[in-house]
Scaffold this motif. Structure first.
Motif, PDB file in Angstrom:
ATOM      1  N   GLU A  78       0.857  -1.180   0.000  1.00  0.00           N
ATOM      2  CA  GLU A  78       0.000   0.000   0.000  1.00  0.00           C
ATOM      3  C   GLU A  78       0.894   1.230   0.000  1.00  0.00           C
ATOM      4  O   GLU A  78       1.786   1.370   0.850  1.00  0.00           O
ATOM      5  N   LEU A  79       0.677   2.127  -0.934  1.00  0.00           N
ATOM      6  CA  LEU A  79       1.395   3.400  -0.976  1.00  0.00           C
ATOM      7  C   LEU A  79       0.387   4.487  -0.593  1.00  0.00           C
ATOM      8  O   LEU A  79      -0.674   4.593  -1.208  1.00  0.00           O
ATOM      9  N   ARG A  80       0.775   5.284   0.384  1.00  0.00           N
ATOM     10  CA  ARG A  80      -0.189   6.214   0.961  1.00  0.00           C
ATOM     11  C   ARG A  80      -0.117   7.596   0.327  1.00  0.00           C
ATOM     12  O   ARG A  80       0.965   8.102   0.012  1.00  0.00           O
ATOM     13  N   CYS A  81      -1.292   8.196   0.185  1.00  0.00           N
ATOM     14  CA  CYS A  81      -1.403   9.546  -0.376  1.00  0.00           C
ATOM     15  C   CYS A  81      -2.537  10.271   0.330  1.00  0.00           C
ATOM     16  O   CYS A  81      -3.653   9.758   0.417  1.00  0.00           O
ATOM     17  N   ASN A  82      -2.237  11.443   0.847  1.00  0.00           N
ATOM     18  CA  ASN A  82      -3.263  12.305   1.426  1.00  0.00           C
ATOM     19  C   ASN A  82      -3.243  13.647   0.718  1.00  0.00           C
ATOM     20  O   ASN A  82      -2.190  14.113   0.286  1.00  0.00           O
ATOM     21  N   TYR A  83      -4.389  14.268   0.603  1.00  0.00           N
ATOM     22  CA  TYR A  83      -4.475  15.532  -0.092  1.00  0.00           C
ATOM     23  C   TYR A  83      -5.232  16.543   0.745  1.00  0.00           C
ATOM     24  O   TYR A  83      -5.938  16.184   1.697  1.00  0.00           O
ATOM     25  N   PHE A 122      -6.107   8.822  -0.819  1.00  0.00           N
ATOM     26  CA  PHE A 122      -6.228   8.108  -2.100  1.00  0.00           C
ATOM     27  C   PHE A 122      -5.060   7.122  -2.146  1.00  0.00           C
ATOM     28  O   PHE A 122      -4.122   7.271  -2.911  1.00  0.00           O
ATOM     29  N   HIS A 123      -5.138   6.094  -1.325  1.00  0.00           N
ATOM     30  CA  HIS A 123      -4.042   5.130  -1.198  1.00  0.00           C
ATOM     31  C   HIS A 123      -4.046   4.132  -2.354  1.00  0.00           C
ATOM     32  O   HIS A 123      -5.106   3.673  -2.787  1.00  0.00           O
ATOM     33  N   LEU A 124      -2.854   3.774  -2.779  1.00  0.00           N
ATOM     34  CA  LEU A 124      -2.666   2.835  -3.898  1.00  0.00           C
ATOM     35  C   LEU A 124      -2.322   1.465  -3.337  1.00  0.00           C
ATOM     36  O   LEU A 124      -1.493   1.359  -2.430  1.00  0.00           O
ATOM     37  N   ARG A 125      -2.930   0.426  -3.905  1.00  0.00           N
ATOM     38  CA  ARG A 125      -2.705  -0.932  -3.393  1.00  0.00           C
ATOM     39  C   ARG A 125      -2.499  -1.918  -4.527  1.00  0.00           C
ATOM     40  O   ARG A 125      -2.981  -1.723  -5.649  1.00  0.00           O
ATOM     41  N   GLU A 177      -4.870  -0.793  -7.777  1.00  0.00           N
ATOM     42  CA  GLU A 177      -6.135  -0.142  -7.525  1.00  0.00           C
ATOM     43  C   GLU A 177      -5.944   0.895  -6.423  1.00  0.00           C
ATOM     44  O   GLU A 177      -4.981   0.846  -5.660  1.00  0.00           O
ATOM     45  N   ALA A 178      -6.867   1.853  -6.368  1.00  0.00           N
ATOM     46  CA  ALA A 178      -6.795   2.887  -5.345  1.00  0.00           C
ATOM     47  C   ALA A 178      -8.198   3.188  -4.865  1.00  0.00           C
ATOM     48  O   ALA A 178      -9.166   3.060  -5.610  1.00  0.00           O
ATOM     49  N   GLU A 179      -8.309   3.597  -3.618  1.00  0.00           N
ATOM     50  CA  GLU A 179      -9.593   3.914  -3.029  1.00  0.00           C
ATOM     51  C   GLU A 179      -9.632   5.355  -2.582  1.00  0.00           C
ATOM     52  O   GLU A 179      -8.771   5.813  -1.816  1.00  0.00           O
ATOM     53  N   PHE A 180     -10.623   6.080  -3.076  1.00  0.00           N
ATOM     54  CA  PHE A 180     -10.834   7.468  -2.678  1.00  0.00           C
ATOM     55  C   PHE A 180     -11.631   7.490  -1.391  1.00  0.00           C
ATOM     56  O   PHE A 180     -12.711   6.916  -1.304  1.00  0.00           O
ATOM     57  N   ASN A 181     -11.087   8.151  -0.374  1.00  0.00           N
ATOM     58  CA  ASN A 181     -11.773   8.273   0.907  1.00  0.00           C
ATOM     59  C   ASN A 181     -11.889   9.754   1.236  1.00  0.00           C
ATOM     60  O   ASN A 181     -10.925  10.388   1.671  1.00  0.00           O
ATOM     61  N   LYS A 182     -13.087  10.289   1.011  1.00  0.00           N
ATOM     62  CA  LYS A 182     -13.277  11.739   1.173  1.00  0.00           C
ATOM     63  C   LYS A 182     -13.154  12.168   2.624  1.00  0.00           C
ATOM     64  O   LYS A 182     -12.569  13.214   2.921  1.00  0.00           O
ATOM     65  N   VAL A 224     -11.015   2.535  -7.620  1.00  0.00           N
ATOM     66  CA  VAL A 224     -10.590   2.724  -9.009  1.00  0.00           C
ATOM     67  C   VAL A 224      -9.556   1.663  -9.355  1.00  0.00           C
ATOM     68  O   VAL A 224      -8.600   1.470  -8.608  1.00  0.00           O
ATOM     69  N   LYS A 225      -9.760   1.008 -10.462  1.00  0.00           N
ATOM     70  CA  LYS A 225      -8.790  -0.007 -10.901  1.00  0.00           C
ATOM     71  C   LYS A 225      -7.942   0.569 -12.033  1.00  0.00           C
ATOM     72  O   LYS A 225      -8.433   1.277 -12.910  1.00  0.00           O
TER      73      LYS A 225
END
Lengths: 115, 113
Positions: free
Chosen positions: B20-25, B74-77, B64-69, B57-58
């Motif tokens: 899992e690669l983590r991303c926060n915005y 928006f972490h990539l897995r 794939e990545a999941e958007f969590n508002k 999102v695939k």
């Protein structure tokens, strides 16, 4: 289709020298961008263009100039190179604006070393 | 103003392990989110993007990545990585009010045999 191409691939300059990096795209994209990539800093936008004959400043424009005389080409110029401009430069293009969900297509990069 | 934070500069992992690669915005308006991948000595290419709709999102290559508002993430897995996934991964954000893409600082994924 070649996509986005960049010339040259590598270059070594002495401080004070000038050079021009050429970016060409064959996808008929309106928008073109120049980024620099530095370790630990990601990609930073230098200049961009929203169409032939137009240019605009990005995040780090100082020391660079650009021109978009033809739709398919976007030139990045360094008038007087400085060691701080040692970096990898990427050109990108897109059909529409980034804010309009558009994917950017990147060239392979130009590695520049300024001594 | 928008910004993107990639919390890990490097992620080492063994082949066939999950990652899992983590991303926060941060943004005051609705966003579009992207993951780009840069293989060694190459330019960036799009891995996947979230524009609206389904939060999962695939993308290409099994990512794939999941958007969590609520968590602005928006972490990539990927459930099982390959040696060929060794690359640098960049998260990026844009919105309708901007003509620019804002990139994170990147996460270098190193896959070991």
């Amino acid at each position: 289709n070649a996509g986005v191409t960049q010339t040259p691939k590598f270059r070594v300059l002495k401080t004070g020298q000038s050079m021009t990096l050429l970016c060409a795209q064959d996808m008929n994209h309106e928008y073109m961008y120049w980024y620099r990539q530095d370790p630990g800093m990601g990609l930073r936008l230098i200049h961009y263009s929203v169409g032939e004959g137009t240019t605009a400043k990005g995040e780090v424009p100082d020391g660079y100039n650009v021109s978009r005389l033809k739709k398919q080409n976007f030139l990045l110029g360094l008038e007087s190179a400085a060691p701080s401009q040692t970096s990898v430069y990427f050109c990108a293009s897109s059909y529409g604006l980034a804010g309009y969900q558009e994917t950017q297509y990147f060239g392979p990069g130009t590695r520049l070393l300024v001594l | 103003a928008q910004s993107v934070t990639q919390l890990d500069s490097q992620v080492p992992v063994f082949e066939e392990a999950p990652v899992e690669l983590r991303c926060n915005y941060s943004s005051s308006v609705s966003v579009y989110l992207f993951w780009y991948v840069q293989y060694p000595n190459q330019g960036l290419q799009l891995l996947l993007k979230y524009l609206s709709g389904s939060t999962l999102v695939k993308g290409i290559n099994g990512f794939e990545a999941e958007f969590n508002k609520s968590q602005t993430s928006f972490h990539l897995r990927k459930p099982s990585v390959h040696i060929s996934d060794t690359a640098e991964y960049f998260c990026a954000v844009s919105n309708l009010n901007t003509d620019k893409l804002i990139f994170g600082t990147g996460t270098r994924l190193q896959v070991f045999p």
